[in-house]
Design a protein around this motif. Structure first.
Motif, PDB file in Angstrom:
ATOM      1  N   VAL A   3      11.932  -4.028 -59.849  1.00  0.00           N
ATOM      2  CA  VAL A   3      10.501  -3.737 -59.735  1.00  0.00           C
ATOM      3  C   VAL A   3       9.843  -4.835 -58.917  1.00  0.00           C
ATOM      4  CG1 VAL A   3       8.365  -3.425 -61.014  1.00  0.00           C
ATOM      5  CG2 VAL A   3      10.514  -2.525 -61.938  1.00  0.00           C
ATOM      6  N   GLY A   4       8.954  -4.448 -57.999  1.00  0.00           N
ATOM      7  CA  GLY A   4       8.251  -5.419 -57.174  1.00  0.00           C
ATOM      8  C   GLY A   4       6.880  -4.904 -56.821  1.00  0.00           C
ATOM      9  N   PRO A   5       6.229  -5.527 -55.835  1.00  0.00           N
ATOM     10  CA  PRO A   5       4.880  -5.106 -55.463  1.00  0.00           C
ATOM     11  C   PRO A   5       4.804  -3.678 -54.924  1.00  0.00           C
ATOM     12  CG  PRO A   5       5.391  -7.281 -54.578  1.00  0.00           C
ATOM     13  CD  PRO A   5       6.674  -6.712 -55.099  1.00  0.00           C
ATOM     14  N   LEU A   6       5.902  -3.150 -54.380  1.00  0.00           N
ATOM     15  CA  LEU A   6       5.884  -1.802 -53.826  1.00  0.00           C
ATOM     16  C   LEU A   6       6.642  -0.810 -54.694  1.00  0.00           C
ATOM     17  CD1 LEU A   6       5.124   0.126 -51.520  1.00  0.00           C
ATOM     18  CD2 LEU A   6       7.281  -0.503 -50.417  1.00  0.00           C
ATOM     19  N   LEU A   7       7.881  -1.104 -55.016  1.00  0.00           N
ATOM     20  CA  LEU A   7       8.710  -0.174 -55.773  1.00  0.00           C
ATOM     21  C   LEU A   7       8.560  -0.392 -57.270  1.00  0.00           C
ATOM     22  CD1 LEU A   7      12.011  -0.190 -53.656  1.00  0.00           C
ATOM     23  CD2 LEU A   7       9.979   1.259 -53.412  1.00  0.00           C
ATOM     24  N   PRO A  38       7.436   5.648 -52.175  1.00  0.00           N
ATOM     25  CA  PRO A  38       7.175   4.922 -53.421  1.00  0.00           C
ATOM     26  C   PRO A  38       5.969   5.498 -54.158  1.00  0.00           C
ATOM     27  CG  PRO A  38       7.658   3.375 -51.653  1.00  0.00           C
ATOM     28  CD  PRO A  38       7.538   4.734 -51.021  1.00  0.00           C
ATOM     29  N   ALA A  39       6.082   5.594 -55.481  1.00  0.00           N
ATOM     30  CA  ALA A  39       5.011   6.202 -56.278  1.00  0.00           C
ATOM     31  C   ALA A  39       3.671   5.524 -56.037  1.00  0.00           C
ATOM     32  CB  ALA A  39       5.384   6.140 -57.764  1.00  0.00           C
ATOM     33  N   ARG A  40       3.695   4.223 -55.816  1.00  0.00           N
ATOM     34  CA  ARG A  40       2.446   3.484 -55.634  1.00  0.00           C
ATOM     35  C   ARG A  40       1.718   3.838 -54.341  1.00  0.00           C
ATOM     36  NH1 ARG A  40       5.192  -2.111 -57.812  1.00  0.00           N
ATOM     37  NH2 ARG A  40       4.790  -1.756 -60.036  1.00  0.00           N
ATOM     38  N   LEU A  41       2.406   4.530 -53.414  1.00  0.00           N
ATOM     39  CA  LEU A  41       1.766   4.902 -52.151  1.00  0.00           C
ATOM     40  C   LEU A  41       1.164   6.301 -52.185  1.00  0.00           C
ATOM     41  CD1 LEU A  41       4.214   3.406 -49.485  1.00  0.00           C
ATOM     42  CD2 LEU A  41       2.179   2.380 -50.534  1.00  0.00           C
ATOM     43  N   ASN A  42       1.260   6.986 -53.335  1.00  0.00           N
ATOM     44  CA  ASN A  42       0.572   8.275 -53.519  1.00  0.00           C
ATOM     45  C   ASN A  42       0.861   9.271 -52.388  1.00  0.00           C
ATOM     46  OD1 ASN A  42      -0.841   7.467 -55.965  1.00  0.00           O
ATOM     47  ND2 ASN A  42      -2.109   6.186 -54.623  1.00  0.00           N
ATOM     48  N   GLY A  43       2.132   9.372 -52.027  1.00  0.00           N
ATOM     49  CA  GLY A  43       2.499  10.341 -50.995  1.00  0.00           C
ATOM     50  C   GLY A  43       1.880  10.069 -49.643  1.00  0.00           C
ATOM     51  N   LEU A  44       1.462   8.822 -49.410  1.00  0.00           N
ATOM     52  CA  LEU A  44       0.801   8.428 -48.161  1.00  0.00           C
ATOM     53  C   LEU A  44      -0.432   9.285 -47.879  1.00  0.00           C
ATOM     54  CD1 LEU A  44       3.950   7.840 -45.906  1.00  0.00           C
ATOM     55  CD2 LEU A  44       2.515   6.089 -46.976  1.00  0.00           C
ATOM     56  N   SER A 108      -3.094   8.328 -42.376  1.00  0.00           N
ATOM     57  CA  SER A 108      -4.218   7.414 -42.566  1.00  0.00           C
ATOM     58  C   SER A 108      -3.862   6.263 -43.489  1.00  0.00           C
ATOM     59  CB  SER A 108      -5.431   8.178 -43.109  1.00  0.00           C
ATOM     60  OG  SER A 108      -5.120   8.816 -44.334  1.00  0.00           O
ATOM     61  N   ALA A 109      -2.948   6.485 -44.416  1.00  0.00           N
ATOM     62  CA  ALA A 109      -2.555   5.419 -45.340  1.00  0.00           C
ATOM     63  C   ALA A 109      -1.840   4.278 -44.620  1.00  0.00           C
ATOM     64  CB  ALA A 109      -1.648   5.984 -46.434  1.00  0.00           C
ATOM     65  N   ASN A 110      -1.387   4.536 -43.391  1.00  0.00           N
ATOM     66  CA  ASN A 110      -0.712   3.495 -42.611  1.00  0.00           C
ATOM     67  C   ASN A 110      -1.616   2.863 -41.561  1.00  0.00           C
ATOM     68  OD1 ASN A 110       1.615   4.144 -43.997  1.00  0.00           O
ATOM     69  ND2 ASN A 110       2.604   5.208 -42.301  1.00  0.00           N
ATOM     70  N   ALA A 111      -2.828   3.363 -41.439  1.00  0.00           N
ATOM     71  CA  ALA A 111      -3.654   3.003 -40.291  1.00  0.00           C
ATOM     72  C   ALA A 111      -4.189   1.582 -40.342  1.00  0.00           C
ATOM     73  CB  ALA A 111      -4.803   3.997 -40.153  1.00  0.00           C
ATOM     74  N   ARG A 112      -4.489   1.088 -41.520  1.00  0.00           N
ATOM     75  CA  ARG A 112      -5.117  -0.240 -41.603  1.00  0.00           C
ATOM     76  C   ARG A 112      -4.414  -1.088 -42.658  1.00  0.00           C
ATOM     77  NH1 ARG A 112      -8.947   3.455 -40.752  1.00  0.00           N
ATOM     78  NH2 ARG A 112      -9.243   3.802 -42.988  1.00  0.00           N
ATOM     79  N   LEU A 113      -3.112  -1.209 -42.521  1.00  0.00           N
ATOM     80  CA  LEU A 113      -2.355  -1.997 -43.479  1.00  0.00           C
ATOM     81  C   LEU A 113      -2.567  -3.484 -43.243  1.00  0.00           C
ATOM     82  CD1 LEU A 113       1.123  -0.189 -43.606  1.00  0.00           C
ATOM     83  CD2 LEU A 113      -0.741  -0.041 -45.261  1.00  0.00           C
ATOM     84  N   SER A 114      -2.635  -4.219 -44.318  1.00  0.00           N
ATOM     85  CA  SER A 114      -2.699  -5.675 -44.204  1.00  0.00           C
ATOM     86  C   SER A 114      -1.303  -6.220 -43.899  1.00  0.00           C
ATOM     87  CB  SER A 114      -3.210  -6.284 -45.508  1.00  0.00           C
ATOM     88  OG  SER A 114      -2.248  -6.101 -46.545  1.00  0.00           O
TER      89      SER A 114
END
Length: 257
Positions: A3-7, A38-44, A108-114
């Motif tokens: 488990v980590g910040p993404l998965l 990944p579940a945390r990305l809500n299907g992008l 759009s979920a990839n458009a402004r990633l930090s």
């Protein structure tokens, strides 16, 4: 599952390795085998139907690879997450490694990633996949290895029909094997075989240059048109491709398909 910040605990491991001790000289790899998110990305934030398109994964490539691995008794490494999460055939420092637009679809979920968000995807998915390939190659330093990267391509892109049935991509490093494979495949008069078509191997490719060129390994990057990888046609393609891979390795061309 780590488990980590993404998965999270319910997400699959990013890498699938089969037949690790297979005796074949071929090491099969599939950069775009899966379409998990990944579940945390809500299907992008995309419609589920987008993940049935070629933008999400190389359609048919996983089943092709599984069959080839079985026929050849070859080790197989596959990446489970969608190329829309991160493209493992791109240098992770490239902007398009995490695409904001793919064949007309805005992600759009990839458009402004930090920078931190990008680092999480690299750390969780991209890096483990390439570390797995590196680890297997390290285990095979005392034996012949041919790196074979399996991809598929859509028959129509941006309204343009693509006539090739199969393409063989190659550039620097040791391309001799790829060129022999190209010659063997072209013995089949029913197939249109592209030489660096429908894509050129160039600076956008990461996996083959990173692993094969750096180690002076023979290689081939294979692109197969997706309509040839349906359940009805796949067995024929697998048998043909397995024979061609072996003929090219042995520098023998029977011409029988």
């Amino acid at each position: 599952m780590a488990v980590g910040p993404l998965l999270s605990s319910g997400d699959p491991e990013p890498v699938e390795i089969l037949n690790r001790s297979g005796p074949s000289p071929f090491l099969l790899i599939v950069d775009h085998a899966g379409k998990h998110v990944p579940a945390r990305l809500n299907g992008l934030d995309l419609a589920p139907s987008e993940f049935d398109r070629h933008i999400a994964c190389d359609i048919g490539a996983r089943d092709l690879a599984l069959s080839l691995s079985a026929v050849l008794d070859a080790t197989l490494v596959m990446q489970r997450y969608s190329r829309l999460v991160i493209d493992c055939n791109r240098d992770p420092s490239r902007v398009d490694a995490i695409p904001a637009l793919s064949d007309g679809t805005l992600i759009s979920a990839n458009a402004r990633l930090s920078a931190e968000d990008r680092a999480h995807r690299i750390h969780a998915i991209h890096a483990p996949y390439h570390q797995a390939i590196t680890g297997i190659l390290d285990e095979r330093t005392d034996r012949e290895t041919v790196l074979v990267a399996l991809h598929s391509f859509t028959p129509v892109l941006a309204g343009e029909h693509r006539p090739w049935h199969v393409g063989i991509l190659h550039a620097d490093g040791i391309p001799d094997y790829a060129r022999r494979l190209l010659s063997v495949l072209r013995l089949n008069p029913d197939m249109i075989i592209g030489d660096n078509e429908p894509y050129h191997m160039d600076e956008t490719d990461f996996t083959v240059p990173f692993h094969a060129w750096a180690r002076n390994l023979p290689y081939a990057e294979i692109e197969i048109r997706q309509d040839l990888l349906t359940a009805e046609r796949r067995d024929h393609i697998v048998a043909w491709m397995a024979r061609a891979l072996c003929d090219a390795l042995n520098s023998g061309t029977t011409g029988q398909f």
